[in-house]
Motif scaffolding. Sequence first.
Motif, PDB file in Angstrom:
ATOM      1  N   VAL A 157      -4.224   1.731   3.517  1.00 11.89           N
ATOM      2  CA  VAL A 157      -4.800   2.345   4.715  1.00 11.89           C
ATOM      3  C   VAL A 157      -5.028   3.845   4.538  1.00 11.89           C
ATOM      4  N   ILE A 158      -4.051   4.555   4.018  1.00 11.43           N
ATOM      5  CA  ILE A 158      -4.201   6.006   3.870  1.00 11.43           C
ATOM      6  C   ILE A 158      -5.283   6.327   2.842  1.00 11.43           C
ATOM      7  N   SER A 159      -5.328   5.588   1.741  1.00  9.49           N
ATOM      8  CA  SER A 159      -6.382   5.792   0.748  1.00  9.49           C
ATOM      9  C   SER A 159      -7.759   5.547   1.351  1.00  9.49           C
ATOM     10  N   LEU A 160      -7.879   4.516   2.154  1.00  4.32           N
ATOM     11  CA  LEU A 160      -9.158   4.225   2.819  1.00  4.32           C
ATOM     12  C   LEU A 160      -9.553   5.360   3.762  1.00  4.32           C
ATOM     13  N   MET A 161      -8.597   5.893   4.485  1.00  2.00           N
ATOM     14  CA  MET A 161      -8.883   7.024   5.373  1.00  2.00           C
ATOM     15  C   MET A 161      -9.343   8.239   4.570  1.00  2.00           C
ATOM     16  N   LEU A 162      -8.703   8.481   3.441  1.00  3.53           N
ATOM     17  CA  LEU A 162      -9.104   9.599   2.579  1.00  3.53           C
ATOM     18  C   LEU A 162     -10.519   9.394   2.046  1.00  3.53           C
ATOM     19  N   ALA A 163     -10.831   8.181   1.651  1.00  6.94           N
ATOM     20  CA  ALA A 163     -12.179   7.894   1.151  1.00  6.94           C
ATOM     21  C   ALA A 163     -13.221   8.130   2.239  1.00  6.94           C
ATOM     22  N   GLN A 164     -12.875   7.750   3.453  1.00  8.91           N
ATOM     23  CA  GLN A 164     -13.787   7.916   4.578  1.00  8.91           C
ATOM     24  C   GLN A 164     -14.005   9.390   4.918  1.00  8.91           C
ATOM     25  N   ARG A 165     -12.973  10.193   4.805  1.00 11.57           N
ATOM     26  CA  ARG A 165     -13.024  11.566   5.311  1.00 11.57           C
ATOM     27  C   ARG A 165     -13.113  12.649   4.243  1.00 11.57           C
ATOM     28  N   SER A 166     -13.234  12.262   2.985  1.00 14.38           N
ATOM     29  CA  SER A 166     -13.305  13.282   1.935  1.00 14.38           C
ATOM     30  C   SER A 166     -14.436  12.954   0.962  1.00 14.38           C
ATOM     31  N   SER A 167     -14.708  13.899   0.101  1.00 11.32           N
ATOM     32  CA  SER A 167     -15.726  13.688  -0.928  1.00 11.32           C
ATOM     33  C   SER A 167     -15.082  13.465  -2.291  1.00 11.32           C
ATOM     34  N   SER A 168     -13.799  13.134  -2.307  1.00 14.11           N
ATOM     35  CA  SER A 168     -13.096  12.897  -3.570  1.00 14.11           C
ATOM     36  C   SER A 168     -13.811  11.828  -4.379  1.00 14.11           C
ATOM     37  N   GLU A 169     -14.016  12.123  -5.645  1.00 10.88           N
ATOM     38  CA  GLU A 169     -14.723  11.194  -6.518  1.00 10.88           C
ATOM     39  C   GLU A 169     -13.878   9.982  -6.874  1.00 10.88           C
ATOM     40  N   ILE A 170     -12.586  10.212  -7.044  1.00  8.11           N
ATOM     41  CA  ILE A 170     -11.677   9.129  -7.423  1.00  8.11           C
ATOM     42  C   ILE A 170     -10.461   9.167  -6.515  1.00  8.11           C
ATOM     43  N   ILE A 171     -10.121   8.003  -5.973  1.00  2.00           N
ATOM     44  CA  ILE A 171      -8.887   7.862  -5.212  1.00  2.00           C
ATOM     45  C   ILE A 171      -8.139   6.691  -5.824  1.00  2.00           C
ATOM     46  N   ASP A 172      -7.104   7.011  -6.582  1.00  2.00           N
ATOM     47  CA  ASP A 172      -6.259   5.999  -7.197  1.00  2.00           C
ATOM     48  C   ASP A 172      -5.057   5.752  -6.299  1.00  2.00           C
ATOM     49  N   ALA A 173      -4.563   4.535  -6.360  1.00  5.46           N
ATOM     50  CA  ALA A 173      -3.383   4.167  -5.596  1.00  5.46           C
ATOM     51  C   ALA A 173      -2.472   3.340  -6.495  1.00  5.46           C
ATOM     52  N   ILE A 174      -1.174   3.512  -6.312  1.00 10.06           N
ATOM     53  CA  ILE A 174      -0.233   2.639  -7.015  1.00 10.06           C
ATOM     54  C   ILE A 174       0.659   1.970  -5.988  1.00 10.06           C
ATOM     55  N   GLU A 175       0.953   0.710  -6.259  1.00  9.23           N
ATOM     56  CA  GLU A 175       1.791  -0.086  -5.360  1.00  9.23           C
ATOM     57  C   GLU A 175       2.616  -1.033  -6.212  1.00  9.23           C
ATOM     58  N   ILE A 176       3.918  -1.049  -5.996  1.00  8.29           N
ATOM     59  CA  ILE A 176       4.823  -1.868  -6.802  1.00  8.29           C
ATOM     60  C   ILE A 176       4.958  -3.300  -6.258  1.00  8.29           C
ATOM     61  N   ASP A 177       4.833  -3.473  -4.953  1.00  9.59           N
ATOM     62  CA  ASP A 177       4.981  -4.804  -4.357  1.00  9.59           C
ATOM     63  C   ASP A 177       3.709  -5.624  -4.596  1.00  9.59           C
ATOM     64  N   GLU A 178       3.857  -6.807  -5.172  1.00  7.13           N
ATOM     65  CA  GLU A 178       2.699  -7.618  -5.562  1.00  7.13           C
ATOM     66  C   GLU A 178       1.819  -8.014  -4.384  1.00  7.13           C
ATOM     67  N   ASN A 179       2.415  -8.459  -3.296  1.00  7.94           N
ATOM     68  CA  ASN A 179       1.614  -8.869  -2.139  1.00  7.94           C
ATOM     69  C   ASN A 179       0.857  -7.696  -1.523  1.00  7.94           C
ATOM     70  N   ALA A 180       1.526  -6.569  -1.392  1.00  7.76           N
ATOM     71  CA  ALA A 180       0.859  -5.371  -0.850  1.00  7.76           C
ATOM     72  C   ALA A 180      -0.248  -4.925  -1.796  1.00  7.76           C
ATOM     73  N   TYR A 181       0.014  -4.981  -3.099  1.00  5.10           N
ATOM     74  CA  TYR A 181      -0.997  -4.615  -4.097  1.00  5.10           C
ATOM     75  C   TYR A 181      -2.246  -5.487  -3.942  1.00  5.10           C
ATOM     76  N   GLU A 182      -2.060  -6.794  -3.853  1.00  7.76           N
ATOM     77  CA  GLU A 182      -3.204  -7.705  -3.719  1.00  7.76           C
ATOM     78  C   GLU A 182      -3.993  -7.426  -2.443  1.00  7.76           C
ATOM     79  N   GLN A 183      -3.293  -7.150  -1.352  1.00  3.78           N
ATOM     80  CA  GLN A 183      -3.979  -6.822  -0.094  1.00  3.78           C
ATOM     81  C   GLN A 183      -4.723  -5.498  -0.220  1.00  3.78           C
ATOM     82  N   CYS A 184      -4.108  -4.537  -0.905  1.00  2.07           N
ATOM     83  CA  CYS A 184      -4.738  -3.235  -1.122  1.00  2.07           C
ATOM     84  C   CYS A 184      -6.039  -3.399  -1.909  1.00  2.07           C
ATOM     85  N   VAL A 185      -5.992  -4.170  -2.982  1.00  2.00           N
ATOM     86  CA  VAL A 185      -7.183  -4.409  -3.798  1.00  2.00           C
ATOM     87  C   VAL A 185      -8.277  -5.063  -2.955  1.00  2.00           C
ATOM     88  N   ASP A 186      -7.915  -6.065  -2.174  1.00  3.68           N
ATOM     89  CA  ASP A 186      -8.897  -6.722  -1.286  1.00  3.68           C
ATOM     90  C   ASP A 186      -9.497  -5.715  -0.308  1.00  3.68           C
TER      91      ASP A 186
END
Length: 175
Positions: free
Chosen positions: A12-41
């Motif tokens: 959610v926070i990465s998506l908000m940053l993408a929406q409100r900034s001009s950052s070329e790359i927004i990387d995210a790391i997540e250790i929990d597998e289920n949260a990671y899969e939802q994040c990727v989706d």
Amino acid sequence: NSVLDIGAGTGVISLMLAQRSSSEIIDAIEIDENAYEQCVDNFENSLWSDRLFCYHASLQEFSEEVEDKYDSIISNPPFYSPTLVSPSLPKGENLISDARKKARFYDALPFDHLIEGISKLLSKEGRFSVIIPFKNEEDFIALASTVNLYPNTILRVKGNPNTEIKRSLIELSFF
């Protein structure tokens, strides 16, 4: 131009940053597998899918593998004590699931591990933004200073005007 979200959850926070900034790359790391899969989706189904990338890794693994430096790093790290138990449960049984524990409890990403990872990944001119309990503010800042990270801004948050300070939002950088 580059942002890293540590412990992205569902992104959610990465998506908000993408929406409100001009950052070329927004990387995210997540250790929990289920949260990671939802994040990727969530990233793939967003308007900013070309700028958002999620990695399934711990901060320690990621910081050892990646040579990139980030201009901005954000984190809402886990910070609850792992000793929350219910008197109605047998001694030692935790109230919440393992996945939820990873997301909420300090031992999943201790502050010293977070600071060590930040010191490796943050560019010299970069900024690190974090949310922590107010009671940990002084110790966190002292720990950050051991790697030459110092606060630029501190915002203290209350639940309402009549309660004690609950959270500290801190932006740090190298001096």
